[in-house]
Design a protein around this motif. Structure first.
Motif, PDB file in Angstrom:
ATOM      1  N   VAL A 187      42.747  13.589  31.570  1.00  0.00           N
ATOM      2  CA  VAL A 187      43.537  14.531  30.784  1.00  0.00           C
ATOM      3  C   VAL A 187      42.784  15.823  30.475  1.00  0.00           C
ATOM      4  CG1 VAL A 187      44.612  14.880  28.518  1.00  0.00           C
ATOM      5  CG2 VAL A 187      45.106  12.819  29.831  1.00  0.00           C
ATOM      6  N   PRO A 188      41.514  15.813  30.000  1.00  0.00           N
ATOM      7  CA  PRO A 188      40.856  17.081  29.671  1.00  0.00           C
ATOM      8  C   PRO A 188      40.761  18.047  30.844  1.00  0.00           C
ATOM      9  CG  PRO A 188      39.647  15.231  28.732  1.00  0.00           C
ATOM     10  CD  PRO A 188      40.663  14.652  29.635  1.00  0.00           C
ATOM     11  N   ALA A 189      40.406  17.536  32.027  1.00  0.00           N
ATOM     12  CA  ALA A 189      40.289  18.419  33.180  1.00  0.00           C
ATOM     13  C   ALA A 189      41.639  19.009  33.569  1.00  0.00           C
ATOM     14  CB  ALA A 189      39.684  17.665  34.362  1.00  0.00           C
ATOM     15  N   LEU A 190      42.703  18.225  33.482  1.00  0.00           N
ATOM     16  CA  LEU A 190      44.017  18.734  33.864  1.00  0.00           C
ATOM     17  C   LEU A 190      44.555  19.722  32.836  1.00  0.00           C
ATOM     18  CD1 LEU A 190      45.536  15.421  35.235  1.00  0.00           C
ATOM     19  CD2 LEU A 190      44.893  17.443  36.542  1.00  0.00           C
ATOM     20  N   VAL A 191      44.251  19.513  31.557  1.00  0.00           N
ATOM     21  CA  VAL A 191      44.633  20.502  30.541  1.00  0.00           C
ATOM     22  C   VAL A 191      43.898  21.813  30.780  1.00  0.00           C
ATOM     23  CG1 VAL A 191      44.484  21.044  28.081  1.00  0.00           C
ATOM     24  CG2 VAL A 191      45.313  18.809  28.822  1.00  0.00           C
ATOM     25  N   ALA A 192      42.612  21.731  31.130  1.00  0.00           N
ATOM     26  CA  ALA A 192      41.864  22.949  31.440  1.00  0.00           C
ATOM     27  C   ALA A 192      42.435  23.642  32.673  1.00  0.00           C
ATOM     28  CB  ALA A 192      40.390  22.607  31.655  1.00  0.00           C
ATOM     29  N   ALA A 193      42.876  22.873  33.671  1.00  0.00           N
ATOM     30  CA  ALA A 193      43.502  23.473  34.850  1.00  0.00           C
ATOM     31  C   ALA A 193      44.801  24.188  34.480  1.00  0.00           C
ATOM     32  CB  ALA A 193      43.774  22.395  35.893  1.00  0.00           C
ATOM     33  N   ALA A 194      45.572  23.599  33.569  1.00  0.00           N
ATOM     34  CA  ALA A 194      46.798  24.265  33.112  1.00  0.00           C
ATOM     35  C   ALA A 194      46.490  25.557  32.371  1.00  0.00           C
ATOM     36  CB  ALA A 194      47.595  23.313  32.219  1.00  0.00           C
ATOM     37  N   LEU A 195      45.385  25.579  31.624  1.00  0.00           N
ATOM     38  CA  LEU A 195      44.988  26.823  30.946  1.00  0.00           C
ATOM     39  C   LEU A 195      44.569  27.888  31.944  1.00  0.00           C
ATOM     40  CD1 LEU A 195      43.003  25.637  27.813  1.00  0.00           C
ATOM     41  CD2 LEU A 195      45.199  26.811  27.876  1.00  0.00           C
ATOM     42  N   VAL A 196      43.908  27.486  33.025  1.00  0.00           N
ATOM     43  CA  VAL A 196      43.554  28.454  34.071  1.00  0.00           C
ATOM     44  C   VAL A 196      44.816  29.088  34.643  1.00  0.00           C
ATOM     45  CG1 VAL A 196      42.539  28.688  36.362  1.00  0.00           C
ATOM     46  CG2 VAL A 196      41.382  27.357  34.631  1.00  0.00           C
ATOM     47  N   SER A 197      45.839  28.286  34.898  1.00  0.00           N
ATOM     48  CA  SER A 197      47.101  28.827  35.395  1.00  0.00           C
ATOM     49  C   SER A 197      47.774  29.717  34.363  1.00  0.00           C
ATOM     50  CB  SER A 197      48.038  27.682  35.790  1.00  0.00           C
ATOM     51  OG  SER A 197      47.470  26.895  36.819  1.00  0.00           O
ATOM     52  N   SER A 198      47.588  29.409  33.081  1.00  0.00           N
ATOM     53  CA  SER A 198      48.204  30.239  32.039  1.00  0.00           C
ATOM     54  C   SER A 198      47.548  31.605  31.945  1.00  0.00           C
ATOM     55  CB  SER A 198      48.115  29.520  30.692  1.00  0.00           C
ATOM     56  OG  SER A 198      48.761  28.269  30.733  1.00  0.00           O
ATOM     57  N   TYR A 199      46.250  31.681  32.199  1.00  0.00           N
ATOM     58  CA  TYR A 199      45.511  32.930  32.056  1.00  0.00           C
ATOM     59  C   TYR A 199      45.129  33.536  33.412  1.00  0.00           C
ATOM     60  CZ  TYR A 199      44.961  32.192  27.053  1.00  0.00           C
ATOM     61  OH  TYR A 199      45.197  32.033  25.715  1.00  0.00           O
ATOM     62  N   ARG A 200      45.919  33.272  34.436  1.00  0.00           N
ATOM     63  CA  ARG A 200      45.524  33.744  35.767  1.00  0.00           C
ATOM     64  C   ARG A 200      45.668  35.246  35.917  1.00  0.00           C
ATOM     65  NH1 ARG A 200      50.474  30.391  38.193  1.00  0.00           N
ATOM     66  NH2 ARG A 200      52.199  31.739  37.581  1.00  0.00           N
ATOM     67  N   GLY A 201      46.529  35.900  35.127  1.00  0.00           N
ATOM     68  CA  GLY A 201      46.665  37.349  35.189  1.00  0.00           C
ATOM     69  C   GLY A 201      47.497  37.798  36.377  1.00  0.00           C
ATOM     70  N   VAL A 202      47.258  39.051  36.796  1.00  0.00           N
ATOM     71  CA  VAL A 202      48.019  39.667  37.885  1.00  0.00           C
ATOM     72  C   VAL A 202      47.246  39.488  39.186  1.00  0.00           C
ATOM     73  CG1 VAL A 202      49.058  41.803  38.731  1.00  0.00           C
ATOM     74  CG2 VAL A 202      48.982  41.343  36.278  1.00  0.00           C
ATOM     75  N   MET A 203      47.952  39.119  40.231  1.00  0.00           N
ATOM     76  CA  MET A 203      47.310  38.901  41.518  1.00  0.00           C
ATOM     77  C   MET A 203      46.770  40.213  42.082  1.00  0.00           C
ATOM     78  SD  MET A 203      48.939  37.514  45.092  1.00  0.00           S
ATOM     79  CE  MET A 203      49.508  35.999  44.350  1.00  0.00           C
ATOM     80  N   PRO A 204      45.537  40.216  42.593  1.00  0.00           N
ATOM     81  CA  PRO A 204      45.002  41.427  43.234  1.00  0.00           C
ATOM     82  C   PRO A 204      45.829  41.827  44.448  1.00  0.00           C
ATOM     83  CG  PRO A 204      43.251  39.853  42.749  1.00  0.00           C
ATOM     84  CD  PRO A 204      44.534  39.145  42.498  1.00  0.00           C
ATOM     85  N   LEU A 205      45.941  43.123  44.649  1.00  0.00           N
ATOM     86  CA  LEU A 205      46.801  43.624  45.713  1.00  0.00           C
ATOM     87  C   LEU A 205      46.280  43.233  47.087  1.00  0.00           C
ATOM     88  CD1 LEU A 205      49.288  45.333  46.379  1.00  0.00           C
ATOM     89  CD2 LEU A 205      47.818  47.361  46.385  1.00  0.00           C
ATOM     90  N   GLN A 206      44.958  43.178  47.257  1.00  0.00           N
ATOM     91  CA  GLN A 206      44.430  42.853  48.583  1.00  0.00           C
ATOM     92  C   GLN A 206      44.765  41.429  49.010  1.00  0.00           C
ATOM     93  OE1 GLN A 206      42.667  43.791  45.990  1.00  0.00           O
ATOM     94  NE2 GLN A 206      40.927  42.431  45.580  1.00  0.00           N
ATOM     95  N   LEU A 207      44.973  40.532  48.042  1.00  0.00           N
ATOM     96  CA  LEU A 207      45.367  39.174  48.402  1.00  0.00           C
ATOM     97  C   LEU A 207      46.789  39.130  48.935  1.00  0.00           C
ATOM     98  CD1 LEU A 207      43.860  36.995  45.538  1.00  0.00           C
ATOM     99  CD2 LEU A 207      42.982  37.334  47.839  1.00  0.00           C
ATOM    100  N   ILE A 208      47.659  39.957  48.378  1.00  0.00           N
ATOM    101  CA  ILE A 208      49.045  39.981  48.837  1.00  0.00           C
ATOM    102  C   ILE A 208      49.132  40.584  50.234  1.00  0.00           C
ATOM    103  CG2 ILE A 208      51.371  40.784  48.290  1.00  0.00           C
ATOM    104  CD1 ILE A 208      50.520  40.969  45.391  1.00  0.00           C
ATOM    105  N   ILE A 209      48.352  41.649  50.476  1.00  0.00           N
ATOM    106  CA  ILE A 209      48.406  42.308  51.790  1.00  0.00           C
ATOM    107  C   ILE A 209      47.876  41.380  52.873  1.00  0.00           C
ATOM    108  CG2 ILE A 209      47.527  44.247  53.126  1.00  0.00           C
ATOM    109  CD1 ILE A 209      47.484  45.850  50.517  1.00  0.00           C
ATOM    110  N   GLY A 210      46.746  40.709  52.602  1.00  0.00           N
ATOM    111  CA  GLY A 210      46.189  39.770  53.554  1.00  0.00           C
ATOM    112  C   GLY A 210      45.561  40.434  54.760  1.00  0.00           C
ATOM    113  N   VAL A 211      45.260  39.606  55.752  1.00  0.00           N
ATOM    114  CA  VAL A 211      44.634  40.066  56.989  1.00  0.00           C
ATOM    115  C   VAL A 211      45.433  39.508  58.157  1.00  0.00           C
ATOM    116  CG1 VAL A 211      42.528  40.034  58.382  1.00  0.00           C
ATOM    117  CG2 VAL A 211      42.365  40.123  55.880  1.00  0.00           C
ATOM    118  N   ASP A 212      45.701  40.347  59.149  1.00  0.00           N
ATOM    119  CA  ASP A 212      46.421  39.904  60.344  1.00  0.00           C
ATOM    120  C   ASP A 212      45.489  39.141  61.269  1.00  0.00           C
ATOM    121  OD1 ASP A 212      48.884  41.001  59.631  1.00  0.00           O
ATOM    122  OD2 ASP A 212      48.306  42.982  60.372  1.00  0.00           O
ATOM    123  N   THR A 213      45.899  37.949  61.652  1.00  0.00           N
ATOM    124  CA  THR A 213      45.126  37.098  62.549  1.00  0.00           C
ATOM    125  C   THR A 213      46.033  36.638  63.690  1.00  0.00           C
ATOM    126  OG1 THR A 213      45.681  35.039  61.394  1.00  0.00           O
ATOM    127  CG2 THR A 213      43.783  36.291  60.582  1.00  0.00           C
TER     128      THR A 213
END
Length: 523
Positions: free
Chosen positions: A438-464
């Motif tokens: 339970v403690p580790a999964l609650v901490a994981a849920a908090l990480v998802s709660s405070y993840r913020g805004v996704m960086p733009l370079q992650l959305i653009i990605g790389v063509d492979t």
């Protein structure tokens, strides 16, 4: 209107090409993988000398399960119509043509025709595949259940389209009545699902199956498939006629009511559909869920008022508890997910190796979803930092304080489930493992709660050569907290489910998981 028709020719052609390309991919995948899989499964599932006929238990189960599924489909279609529906205009049409003196019927009828056609095709395909798979139970020829399933699918699809038009037409004018109808619909669906579960367990259903088959459009639409499977006799002809007539009349009434849909309803649905579509493409499902209007306003007064805390360290937990008491459904969902995780962990030791792996992973995912329901106050504060602007704690300290309430509530729920499993005769090892996660999964849920805004370079990605990496990077970024923790906790829970004792390495794995998520939350 003719000028707009000419100006948007290129856009329509591009959209039409996209639709044809998507259909080509679906047909290619279905013909290459889907159809051979169905034929292979049908050949292996039923011997050639199988005897036709359903047992009484299977017949009762089908009479309950098929109408229940169709009732759920109609209810979800009506719920979707509260924010989208079968008649949705794009932004340009909403802004330019709606205020102009253009015939509303000429503007909305093509949208309704397209929605009804798409829904009918999907319903026919899903119904035919379902009938093809279920024919193994009855031993009848393959073509008959497939055709009957397609008829049932088309009927329920047209009913869902007509119901969506009715919600668009009258939903905004009688919001209180719509809420009452939805509450009644969900109650009936839960009762039907409970009857289906009772039939699965071979319990007495007291004639609920025949009542459900004749109780409404969901039962009438199910009767062609049920007759083809042998669960109903010749009386299914009357139900089939009722289903076809009701679906046809529903579409005709929907066409008549098109001109009565208000400007505000069309504008709201166009705006919400565009916003939700953009959020889904960005993989921001929380923003997409926030864009869907709720059936009822959020409760402004909690169901239970708690006394003010006497110590300043209890202020944040007190706020979190009040936030959850204003949304009691989150407490209910957290309890349901925790119960599902406990049941999965209890059932894992008695399964085969492959099913054991799936069940252990499902129990961890369910427990994480329960923790995610309880960290809603942290999500709200992350979305609007002004809520904590007047507090003296740093942002990192606030994030750790938000973990207290989910940790206590989820640990208590998991511990109660573990005690119930131990009293039922299960070994204490599996129950204790789930509580320790339970403690580790609650901490994981908090990480998802405070993840913020996704960086733009992650959305653009790389063509492979294998395609663009943007969607995969975005998915990993959104799920990095639960992915890391579940991957580290999975070997521990699997070892406990197989009856082995914990080693120092596995205990270290749990400690590393909790510490990694704590550091991620601090970052």
């Amino acid at each position: 209107m003719s000028f707009l028709h000419t100006a948007r020719t290129a856009t329509r052609e591009k959209r039409r090409r996209s639709v044809w390309f998507a259909l080509y991919l679906v047909a290619l995948g279905g013909g290459w993988w889907g159809l051979p899989f169905l034929l292979r499964r049908s050949d292996t599932a039923r011997p050639r000398d199988a005897v036709a006929g359903l047992s009484a238990h299977t017949s009762d189960l089908l009479l309950l399960a098929v109408p229940t599924v169709l009732m759920l489909v109609l209810l979800l279609a009506a719920r979707g119509a509260t924010w989208r529906g079968p008649v949705v205009l794009d932004s340009a049409t909403t802004q330019l043509l709606l205020p102009s003196p253009v015939s509303r019927r000429a503007l909305l009828l093509p949208r309704l025709r397209t929605s009804a056609t798409v829904m009918s095709v999907l319903g026919a395909v899903v119904g035919a595949v379902s009938g093809f798979l279920l024919q193994d139970l009855s031993g009848r020829p393959r073509a008959l259940p497939a055709v009957a399933g397609a008829v049932s699918g088309v009927c329920v699809a047209l009913m869902a389209t007509a119901l969506g038009v009715a919600v668009e037409r009258y939903g905004d004018a009688s919001a209180r009545r719509v809420r009452a109808l939805f509450a009644a619909g969900w109650t009936l669906t839960v009762l039907a699902a409970a009857g289906t579960a009772a039939a699965w367990r071979d319990r007495e259903t007291f004639g609920l199956a025949h009542v459900l088959v004749w109780s409404g459009p969901w039962g009438w639409a199910a009767q062609p498939l049920l007759w083809a499977l042998g669960a109903l006799g010749p009386q299914a002809a009357a139900g089939t006629v009722l289903g076809v007539v009701v679906s046809g009349l529903g579409i005709l009434l929907g066409v008549r009511e098109l001109s009565g849909i208000t400007h505000s309803a069309l504008r709201m649905r166009a705006t919400v559909a565009a916003r939700v579509g953009t959020s889904v493409l960005m993989l921001d499902f929380r923003q997409a869920r926030a864009g869907v209007p709720a059936l009822r306003e959020r409760r402004s007064v909690p169901v239970l008022r708690l006394p003010l805390p006497r110590h300043r360290a209890l202020l944040v937990p007190w706020r979190d508890l009040h936030c959850l008491l204003r949304q009691p459904r989150r407490l209910g969902w957290a309890l349901a997910w925790t119960g599902l995780a406990v049941v999965a962990a209890r059932a894992a030791p008695g399964l085969t190796a492959s099913r054991q792996e799936i069940t252990v992973a499902a129990s961890l995912v369910a427990l994480y979803l329960g923790a995610a329901q309880l960290t809603e106050p942290a999500r709200l504060e992350s979305d609007d930092p002004r809520r904590s602007a007047n507090l003296s704690w740093t942002f990192r300290t606030l994030a750790l304080l938000h973990a207290l309430v989910p940790l206590v509530l989820l640990s208590a729920a998991a511990a109660l489930g573990a005690v119930a499993c131990v009293l039922a005769g299960a070994p204490a090892r599996e129950a204790g493992t789930l509580v320790a996660c339970v403690p580790a999964l609650v901490a994981a849920a908090l990480v998802s709660s405070y993840r913020g805004v996704m960086p733009l370079q992650l959305i653009i990605g790389v063509d492979t050569p294998m395609g663009n990496t943007g969607p995969w990077q975005a998915a990993v970024w959104y799920g990095r907290g639960p992915l890391a923790v579940i991957c580290l906790l999975y070997p521990v829970c699997l070892t406990a489910a197989r009856g082995h004792t914990w080693s120092s390495t596995q205990l270290l794995c749990v400690a590393v998981a909790a510490d990694q998520v704590r550091l991620a939350g601090g970052r």
